[in-house]
Design a protein around this motif. Sequence first.
Motif, PDB file in Angstrom:
ATOM      1  N   MET A   1       0.821  -1.199   0.000  1.00 46.33           N
ATOM      2  CA  MET A   1       0.000   0.000   0.000  1.00 46.33           C
ATOM      3  C   MET A   1       0.865   1.264   0.000  1.00 46.33           C
ATOM      4  N   ILE A   2       1.919   1.265   0.805  1.00 50.28           N
ATOM      5  CA  ILE A   2       2.817   2.420   0.855  1.00 50.28           C
ATOM      6  C   ILE A   2       3.492   2.618  -0.493  1.00 50.28           C
ATOM      7  N   THR A   3       3.883   1.526  -1.135  1.00 50.18           N
ATOM      8  CA  THR A   3       4.525   1.612  -2.445  1.00 50.18           C
ATOM      9  C   THR A   3       3.588   2.242  -3.462  1.00 50.18           C
ATOM     10  N   PHE A   4       2.303   1.879  -3.419  1.00 45.66           N
ATOM     11  CA  PHE A   4       1.320   2.446  -4.332  1.00 45.66           C
ATOM     12  C   PHE A   4       1.191   3.951  -4.114  1.00 45.66           C
ATOM     13  N   ILE A   5       1.148   4.379  -2.869  1.00 49.07           N
ATOM     14  CA  ILE A   5       0.988   5.802  -2.565  1.00 49.07           C
ATOM     15  C   ILE A   5       2.207   6.592  -3.014  1.00 49.07           C
TER      16      ILE A   5
END
Length: 87
Positions: A1-5
């Motif tokens: 999720m952090i990578t997507f953001i």
Amino acid sequence: MITFIVSAIIVGAITGGLGRLLLPGRQDIGWVATIFAGIVAALAGTAIAHLLGFADKTWLTLVVQLVMAVICVGVVSNMRGKKGSRA
């Protein structure tokens, strides 16, 4: 999720920045608005490419994303300009 953001912010910054460069005139918007416009443009451009059936062609998708970035930056810039002016 952090990578997507993080990747959405990076892509948004690049797309929004290119949209500002391609749009003639001065845009009186900040870097946060530019990134948000770029994120929206990248998502909308990808969606349009999928709908038209050429999402597998990277260059065409990028062109659509840049066109959307110019439109999004123009809309945000116009909204910001009208908010501050009084008739």
